[in-house]
Scaffold this motif. Structure first.
Motif, mmCIF file in Angstrom:
data_model
loop_
_atom_site.group_PDB
_atom_site.id
_atom_site.type_symbol
_atom_site.label_atom_id
_atom_site.label_comp_id
_atom_site.label_asym_id
_atom_site.label_seq_id
_atom_site.Cartn_x
_atom_site.Cartn_y
_atom_site.Cartn_z
ATOM 1 N N TYR A 111 -28.217 -32.153 -11.786
ATOM 2 C CA TYR A 111 -28.958 -31.633 -10.637
ATOM 3 C C TYR A 111 -30.034 -30.627 -11.037
ATOM 4 C CZ TYR A 111 -24.882 -33.730 -8.412
ATOM 5 O OH TYR A 111 -23.901 -34.609 -8.030
ATOM 6 N N GLY A 112 -29.781 -29.870 -12.101
ATOM 7 C CA GLY A 112 -30.766 -28.879 -12.549
ATOM 8 C C GLY A 112 -32.051 -29.538 -13.010
ATOM 9 N N ARG A 113 -31.935 -30.548 -13.875
ATOM 10 C CA ARG A 113 -33.122 -31.240 -14.375
ATOM 11 C C ARG A 113 -33.836 -31.986 -13.251
ATOM 12 N NH1 ARG A 113 -31.110 -33.997 -20.075
ATOM 13 N NH2 ARG A 113 -30.860 -32.053 -21.263
ATOM 14 N N ALA A 114 -33.078 -32.635 -12.394
ATOM 15 C CA ALA A 114 -33.691 -33.370 -11.280
ATOM 16 C C ALA A 114 -34.482 -32.421 -10.373
ATOM 17 C CB ALA A 114 -32.614 -34.102 -10.488
ATOM 18 N N SER A 115 -33.936 -31.260 -10.116
ATOM 19 C CA SER A 115 -34.627 -30.275 -9.272
ATOM 20 C C SER A 115 -35.880 -29.754 -9.959
ATOM 21 C CB SER A 115 -33.686 -29.120 -8.944
ATOM 22 O OG SER A 115 -32.571 -29.570 -8.202
ATOM 23 N N ALA A 116 -35.802 -29.547 -11.272
ATOM 24 C CA ALA A 116 -36.979 -29.086 -12.017
ATOM 25 C C ALA A 116 -38.093 -30.124 -11.962
ATOM 26 C CB ALA A 116 -36.596 -28.790 -13.461
ATOM 27 N N TYR A 151 -26.424 -28.567 -15.223
ATOM 28 C CA TYR A 151 -26.297 -29.877 -14.584
ATOM 29 C C TYR A 151 -25.471 -29.849 -13.297
ATOM 30 C CZ TYR A 151 -21.566 -30.240 -16.509
ATOM 31 O OH TYR A 151 -20.240 -30.016 -16.803
ATOM 32 N N ASN A 152 -24.453 -28.980 -13.230
ATOM 33 C CA ASN A 152 -23.612 -28.930 -12.034
ATOM 34 C C ASN A 152 -23.860 -27.686 -11.183
ATOM 35 O OD1 ASN A 152 -22.539 -27.041 -13.713
ATOM 36 N ND2 ASN A 152 -20.459 -27.885 -13.748
ATOM 37 N N SER A 153 -24.976 -27.009 -11.444
ATOM 38 C CA SER A 153 -25.413 -25.848 -10.637
ATOM 39 C C SER A 153 -24.428 -24.689 -10.682
ATOM 40 C CB SER A 153 -25.658 -26.266 -9.178
ATOM 41 O OG SER A 153 -26.583 -27.321 -9.106
ATOM 42 N N GLU A 154 -23.718 -24.517 -11.786
ATOM 43 C CA GLU A 154 -22.750 -23.429 -11.904
ATOM 44 C C GLU A 154 -23.193 -22.332 -12.861
ATOM 45 O OE1 GLU A 154 -19.016 -25.105 -12.995
ATOM 46 O OE2 GLU A 154 -18.630 -25.967 -10.997
ATOM 47 N N LYS A 155 -24.014 -22.660 -13.838
ATOM 48 C CA LYS A 155 -24.409 -21.688 -14.861
ATOM 49 C C LYS A 155 -25.925 -21.523 -14.864
ATOM 50 C CE LYS A 155 -24.159 -20.783 -19.831
ATOM 51 N NZ LYS A 155 -23.736 -21.311 -21.146
ATOM 52 N N PHE A 156 -26.367 -20.265 -14.793
ATOM 53 C CA PHE A 156 -27.804 -19.969 -14.824
ATOM 54 C C PHE A 156 -28.329 -20.154 -16.249
ATOM 55 C CE2 PHE A 156 -31.382 -17.052 -15.384
ATOM 56 C CZ PHE A 156 -32.189 -17.426 -14.320
ATOM 57 N N ILE A 157 -29.371 -20.979 -16.402
ATOM 58 C CA ILE A 157 -29.907 -21.251 -17.743
ATOM 59 C C ILE A 157 -31.401 -20.948 -17.835
ATOM 60 C CG2 ILE A 157 -28.172 -22.984 -18.297
ATOM 61 C CD1 ILE A 157 -30.202 -25.131 -17.572
ATOM 62 N N GLY A 158 -31.953 -20.292 -16.837
ATOM 63 C CA GLY A 158 -33.361 -19.910 -16.886
ATOM 64 C C GLY A 158 -34.300 -21.100 -16.800
ATOM 65 N N ILE A 159 -35.271 -21.116 -17.714
ATOM 66 C CA ILE A 159 -36.309 -22.156 -17.658
ATOM 67 C C ILE A 159 -36.017 -23.319 -18.614
ATOM 68 C CG2 ILE A 159 -38.067 -20.496 -16.971
ATOM 69 C CD1 ILE A 159 -39.082 -20.566 -19.872
ATOM 70 N N LYS A 160 -34.786 -23.470 -19.045
ATOM 71 C CA LYS A 160 -34.453 -24.536 -19.999
ATOM 72 C C LYS A 160 -34.730 -25.930 -19.427
ATOM 73 C CE LYS A 160 -31.035 -22.166 -22.872
ATOM 74 N NZ LYS A 160 -29.634 -22.159 -23.378
ATOM 75 N N ASN A 161 -34.500 -26.104 -18.138
ATOM 76 C CA ASN A 161 -34.783 -27.411 -17.531
ATOM 77 C C ASN A 161 -36.273 -27.724 -17.569
ATOM 78 O OD1 ASN A 161 -32.111 -28.126 -16.819
ATOM 79 N ND2 ASN A 161 -32.215 -26.779 -15.030
ATOM 80 N N TYR A 162 -37.104 -26.704 -17.372
ATOM 81 C CA TYR A 162 -38.542 -26.904 -17.424
ATOM 82 C C TYR A 162 -39.014 -27.151 -18.857
ATOM 83 C CZ TYR A 162 -38.661 -25.369 -12.575
ATOM 84 O OH TYR A 162 -38.461 -25.276 -11.227
ATOM 85 N N LEU A 163 -38.398 -26.446 -19.816
ATOM 86 C CA LEU A 163 -38.720 -26.695 -21.221
ATOM 87 C C LEU A 163 -38.371 -28.129 -21.601
ATOM 88 C CD1 LEU A 163 -37.502 -23.366 -22.883
ATOM 89 C CD2 LEU A 163 -39.859 -24.076 -22.439
ATOM 90 N N TYR A 164 -37.258 -28.614 -21.075
ATOM 91 C CA TYR A 164 -36.867 -30.005 -21.331
ATOM 92 C C TYR A 164 -37.934 -30.962 -20.798
ATOM 93 C CZ TYR A 164 -34.586 -34.491 -20.444
ATOM 94 O OH TYR A 164 -34.292 -35.829 -20.382
ATOM 95 N N CYS A 165 -38.428 -30.684 -19.594
ATOM 96 C CA CYS A 165 -39.410 -31.576 -18.975
ATOM 97 C C CYS A 165 -40.692 -31.679 -19.791
ATOM 98 C CB CYS A 165 -39.742 -31.089 -17.561
ATOM 99 S SG CYS A 165 -38.364 -31.228 -16.399
ATOM 100 N N SER A 183 -33.090 -25.518 -9.854
ATOM 101 C CA SER A 183 -33.739 -25.905 -11.107
ATOM 102 C C SER A 183 -33.496 -24.910 -12.232
ATOM 103 C CB SER A 183 -35.250 -26.063 -10.875
ATOM 104 O OG SER A 183 -35.861 -24.821 -10.593
ATOM 105 N N PHE A 184 -33.008 -23.727 -11.900
ATOM 106 C CA PHE A 184 -32.732 -22.726 -12.931
ATOM 107 C C PHE A 184 -31.265 -22.725 -13.362
ATOM 108 C CE2 PHE A 184 -36.481 -21.042 -10.711
ATOM 109 C CZ PHE A 184 -37.335 -20.893 -11.791
ATOM 110 N N PHE A 185 -30.509 -23.738 -12.911
ATOM 111 C CA PHE A 185 -29.096 -23.813 -13.257
ATOM 112 C C PHE A 185 -28.821 -25.072 -14.076
ATOM 113 C CE2 PHE A 185 -29.169 -20.775 -9.919
ATOM 114 C CZ PHE A 185 -28.059 -19.946 -10.112
#
Length: 289
Positions: free
Chosen positions: A257-262, A38-52, A34-36
């Motif tokens: 995958y990042g957003r789905a995991s978040a 869409y393709n789990s290659e780049k660390f983006i922190g809490i951006k997926n949670y901010l999106y949610c 969830s901290f990466f």
């Protein structure tokens, strides 16, 4: 002594391994992903949670899930309780219970398909295939697009499908609890002049409280994970999306995958309090025994 210590683990070990492999590990891995991106290659922190918590579609999903909890849980528990008490006085109790419990044999997907025909809509001048609109047409009323009118009517229509499916389960569990109440206690209250309402409020409800809590928390967990009904009937369109359906879309349609995991982690966090309540209730019952 050493043998006595090892023997229990020989029995518990396989179950613990399966739980870890199928539950614990996937949860930890989902939290990691969830901290990466869409393709789990780049660390983006809490951006997926901010999106949610900032995206309008996700906020609509949270709102709809809250509506499901507020409407679905009290309705299923209350209706199941009332039916359990009333059916106890019916001569053909087992037959009535079987009929009410029958929808539980149908999956949410099957129930969604059935009720999609019930809510079916055609223009006013056409013959109505849906039962509800056919009834409205019989009384010279305009047909309604039940699953399209937003934001409330279509959501309530979906919730009613869930209520129809699960109420039988609540009835069976609560009926078992009701039958454990000593009949002498109820008869003594009637002899003392207590009305049926007072008996229900002062005796039946307090004695059934542990079961009511378990059923309510179980229904809350189920409704937080609701997916099949929404997916089959509207696929989240017309402002009917829910958290689980949004997670499915992010995972299998958008391949993010990042957003789905978040979203999965948020759903897990929402469910954990219900699990804790059930565990505490179970410990209290074991302490009484």
């Amino acid at each position: 002594m050493r043998t006595n210590r090892i023997t229990p683990w020989l029995y518990v070990g396989p179950a613990v391994f399966l739980l870890f492999f199928f539950l614990v590990y996937p949860s930890i891995n989902s939290a990691y992903i969830s901290f990466f991106n869409y393709n789990s290659e780049k660390f983006i922190g809490i951006k997926n949670y901010l999106y949610c918590f900032t995206n309008e579609i996700m906020l609509t999903s949270f709102r709809n899930n809250a509506l499901w909890v507020i409407v679905f849980v009290p309705t299923t528990v209350f209706v199941g309780l009332i039916i359990a008490i009333l059916v106890d006085r019916v001569k053909y109790e087992s037959i009535v219970k079987s009929i009410i419990f029958m929808p539980m044999a149908i999956s949410f997907v099957g129930a969604g398909i059935i009720w999609k025909f019930v809510y079916a809509y055609r223009p006013a001048m056409s013959a109505q295939a849906g039962i509800l609109n056919a009834i409205r047409s019989f009384f010279q009323l305009e047909p309604l697009p039940w699953l399209i009118i937003r934001p409330w009517l279509n959501n309530f229509c979906l919730i009613m499908v869930g209520v129809w499916t699960v109420t039988g389960f609540c009835m069976v569990v609560l009926s078992a609890s009701y039958k454990n109440i000593p009949r002498e206690l109820l008869e003594a209250a009637r002899i003392d002049g207590a009305t049926e309402f007072k008996i229900f409020w002062k005796i039946i409800l307090p004695l059934m409280k542990p079961t009511l809590v378990v059923v309510a928390t179980t229904m809350t967990i189920n409704v937080l994970k609701v997916f099949g009904i929404v997916y089959v009937m509207t696929n989240g369109n017309f402002d009917t999306d829910v958290i689980a359906n949004r997670m499915y879309k992010e995972m299998f349609m958008f391949r993010n995958y990042g957003r789905a995991s978040a979203i999965a982690c948020i759903l897990l966090v929402l469910i954990i309090p219900m699990i804790i309540i059930n565990i505490k209730r179970f410990k209290e019952q074991e302490a009484i025994r």
